[in-house]
Design a protein around this motif. Structure first.
Motif, PDB file in Angstrom:
ATOM      1  N   LEU A 265       0.826  -1.200   0.000  1.00 57.42           N
ATOM      2  CA  LEU A 265       0.000   0.000   0.000  1.00 57.42           C
ATOM      3  C   LEU A 265       0.869   1.263   0.000  1.00 57.42           C
ATOM      4  CD1 LEU A 265      -2.699  -1.106   2.608  1.00 57.42           C
ATOM      5  CD2 LEU A 265      -2.977  -0.920   0.120  1.00 57.42           C
ATOM      6  N   PRO A 266       0.284   2.432  -0.252  1.00 58.16           N
ATOM      7  CA  PRO A 266       1.051   3.688  -0.183  1.00 58.16           C
ATOM      8  C   PRO A 266       1.754   3.827   1.163  1.00 58.16           C
ATOM      9  CG  PRO A 266      -1.086   4.083  -1.164  1.00 58.16           C
ATOM     10  CD  PRO A 266      -1.114   2.663  -0.677  1.00 58.16           C
ATOM     11  N   GLN A 267       2.970   4.329   1.126  1.00 57.73           N
ATOM     12  CA  GLN A 267       3.819   4.384   2.310  1.00 57.73           C
ATOM     13  C   GLN A 267       4.128   5.827   2.711  1.00 57.73           C
ATOM     14  OE1 GLN A 267       5.107   1.232   3.774  1.00 57.73           O
ATOM     15  NE2 GLN A 267       3.352   0.689   2.480  1.00 57.73           N
ATOM     16  N   ARG A 268       4.468   5.985   3.973  1.00 62.26           N
ATOM     17  CA  ARG A 268       5.016   7.252   4.462  1.00 62.26           C
ATOM     18  C   ARG A 268       6.214   6.937   5.352  1.00 62.26           C
ATOM     19  NH1 ARG A 268       3.785  12.725   5.381  1.00 62.26           N
ATOM     20  NH2 ARG A 268       4.905  13.523   7.204  1.00 62.26           N
ATOM     21  N   THR A 269       7.292   7.701   5.171  1.00 68.19           N
ATOM     22  CA  THR A 269       8.479   7.599   6.018  1.00 68.19           C
ATOM     23  C   THR A 269       8.671   8.930   6.723  1.00 68.19           C
ATOM     24  OG1 THR A 269       9.519   5.989   4.528  1.00 68.19           O
ATOM     25  CG2 THR A 269      10.961   7.155   6.067  1.00 68.19           C
ATOM     26  N   GLN A 270       8.936   8.880   8.021  1.00 67.31           N
ATOM     27  CA  GLN A 270       9.096  10.110   8.796  1.00 67.31           C
ATOM     28  C   GLN A 270      10.109   9.901   9.924  1.00 67.31           C
ATOM     29  OE1 GLN A 270       4.893  10.204   9.394  1.00 67.31           O
ATOM     30  NE2 GLN A 270       4.955   9.297  11.441  1.00 67.31           N
ATOM     31  N   ILE A 271      10.913  10.909  10.170  1.00 70.23           N
ATOM     32  CA  ILE A 271      11.888  10.887  11.264  1.00 70.23           C
ATOM     33  C   ILE A 271      11.390  11.865  12.312  1.00 70.23           C
ATOM     34  CG2 ILE A 271      14.296  11.266  11.931  1.00 70.23           C
ATOM     35  CD1 ILE A 271      15.073  10.656   9.034  1.00 70.23           C
ATOM     36  N   THR A 272      10.971  11.335  13.452  1.00 75.45           N
ATOM     37  CA  THR A 272      10.285  12.140  14.455  1.00 75.45           C
ATOM     38  C   THR A 272      10.816  11.831  15.847  1.00 75.45           C
ATOM     39  OG1 THR A 272       8.555  10.441  14.522  1.00 75.45           O
ATOM     40  CG2 THR A 272       8.153  12.373  13.127  1.00 75.45           C
ATOM     41  N   ARG A 273      10.438  12.685  16.778  1.00 73.55           N
ATOM     42  CA  ARG A 273      10.851  12.509  18.173  1.00 73.55           C
ATOM     43  C   ARG A 273       9.721  11.891  18.973  1.00 73.55           C
ATOM     44  NH1 ARG A 273      12.183  17.908  20.368  1.00 73.55           N
ATOM     45  NH2 ARG A 273       9.933  18.032  20.704  1.00 73.55           N
ATOM     46  N   HIS A 274      10.062  10.881  19.747  1.00 72.92           N
ATOM     47  CA  HIS A 274       9.127  10.212  20.650  1.00 72.92           C
ATOM     48  C   HIS A 274       9.310  10.832  22.031  1.00 72.92           C
ATOM     49  CE1 HIS A 274       6.975   6.541  22.194  1.00 72.92           C
ATOM     50  NE2 HIS A 274       7.674   6.835  23.271  1.00 72.92           N
ATOM     51  N   ASP A 275       8.260  11.443  22.566  1.00 69.80           N
ATOM     52  CA  ASP A 275       8.315  12.073  23.884  1.00 69.80           C
ATOM     53  C   ASP A 275       7.551  11.217  24.877  1.00 69.80           C
ATOM     54  OD1 ASP A 275       9.786  14.511  23.305  1.00 69.80           O
ATOM     55  OD2 ASP A 275       8.036  15.109  22.131  1.00 69.80           O
ATOM     56  N   CYS A 276       8.259  10.703  25.878  1.00 70.17           N
ATOM     57  CA  CYS A 276       7.637   9.851  26.891  1.00 70.17           C
ATOM     58  C   CYS A 276       7.096  10.704  28.028  1.00 70.17           C
ATOM     59  CB  CYS A 276       8.646   8.842  27.426  1.00 70.17           C
ATOM     60  SG  CYS A 276       7.946   7.709  28.667  1.00 70.17           S
ATOM     61  N   VAL A 277       6.006  10.272  28.633  1.00 73.60           N
ATOM     62  CA  VAL A 277       5.424  10.960  29.774  1.00 73.60           C
ATOM     63  C   VAL A 277       6.402  10.983  30.948  1.00 73.60           C
ATOM     64  CG1 VAL A 277       4.311   8.946  30.802  1.00 73.60           C
ATOM     65  CG2 VAL A 277       3.265  11.208  31.082  1.00 73.60           C
ATOM     66  N   GLU A 278       7.393  10.073  30.950  1.00 77.94           N
ATOM     67  CA  GLU A 278       8.389  10.033  32.018  1.00 77.94           C
ATOM     68  C   GLU A 278       9.441  11.124  31.871  1.00 77.94           C
ATOM     69  OE1 GLU A 278       9.888   6.093  31.651  1.00 77.94           O
ATOM     70  OE2 GLU A 278       8.125   5.158  32.575  1.00 77.94           O
ATOM     71  N   GLY A 279       9.464  11.805  30.725  1.00 78.22           N
ATOM     72  CA  GLY A 279      10.359  12.946  30.566  1.00 78.22           C
ATOM     73  C   GLY A 279      11.522  12.748  29.608  1.00 78.22           C
TER      74      GLY A 279
END
Length: 256
Positions: free
Chosen positions: A119-133
């Motif tokens: 299927l159509p794809q998306r690639t992304q480089i992102t930051r994961h922010d945890c509730v723990e900080g």
């Protein structure tokens, strides 16, 4: 990003009490257990969600260059589910895996990993922010959830998307779940991801498929997803708060 974390209701309440000096009075903990007062905070959370959306609209989360990808993507929560259905799939390399789109849709779907890759794809480089900080940056590849929903054709009554997962984080026989509304489900950066940093998604990070909902905190991005269910309300799942951690007191919106 810790200053932007939406705290669990009781912690938020205690912070508000301390800010007004009421924490010096006897009985403030009883107030924190008051269902009526918690309901008031729930209204405040809803207003906060509306205000944030008014300010940010459908804006994309920040995307980063490959040079900023973290050396390792720190896992959290479940890292190796031991539920029977997951163990069976893992034993055959997830060849029998199917992602099911169901509920208030005109056309229920069952998609293998090969079908998802086609299927159509998306690639992304992102930051994961945890509730723990803590935060970490990773490169994700997968199918936009909007495309899957368009294939399934949501019915007019659909308002929310509930994600059903293989892991039993609480150890009580239940299964992890999470939910978002259709606005977040259709956001361009909401994807059903099966690759992390150009490799198949590791088990510790949610293999074979997890959700990336990039405008949300980490607990809103469920791992080990096997079903996407469109519903008119999420009150009938778990304790009725919209997700595993929300049932423990966390904010449902979880936006950043």
């Amino acid at each position: 990003m810790a200053e932007r974390v939406l705290l669990p209701r009781r912690r938020l309440l205690r912070g508000a009490i301390a800010g007004t000096g009421l924490g010096l009075l006897a009985g403030c903990d009883a107030l924190s257990r008051s269902e009526r007062f918690v309901d008031v905070l729930g209204v405040a959370e809803h207003l906060s969600m509306r205000a944030q959306r008014a300010l940010t609209g459908n804006r994309l989360a920040t995307e980063f260059p490959e040079s900023m990808i973290s050396p390792g993507f720190r896992p959290n929560g479940s890292v190796d589910p031991r539920t029977p259905e997951y163990l069976a799939l893992k034993a055959d390399g997830f060849s029998g895996y199917r992602l099911r789109i169901r509920g208030l849709v005109e056309r229920p779907l069952e998609l293998s990993l090969d079908a998802l890759r086609a299927l159509p794809q998306r690639t992304q480089i992102t930051r994961h922010d945890c509730v723990e900080g803590w935060s970490v940056i990773g490169k994700w590849q997968g199918v936009p959830l909007a495309h899957l929903l368009d294939l399934a054709r949501p019915k007019p009554a659909a308002r929310f998307v509930v994600f059903h997962c293989f892991d039993d984080l609480g150890g009580d026989g239940s299964r992890y779940y999470e939910s978002v509304d259709l606005l977040d489900a259709y956001h361009p950066q909401t994807i059903a991801a099966y690759k992390l940093n150009d490799a198949p998604l590791p088990i510790a990070n949610g293999a074979p498929v997890r959700m990336r909902i990039e405008r949300k905190l980490g607990y809103k991005q469920p791992k080990y997803v096997h079903a996407v269910e469109l519903v008119d309300a999420y009150a009938g799942f778990g304790a009725g708060k919209g997700g595993y951690w929300e049932d423990q007191g966390y904010d449902w919106y979880g936006g950043i």
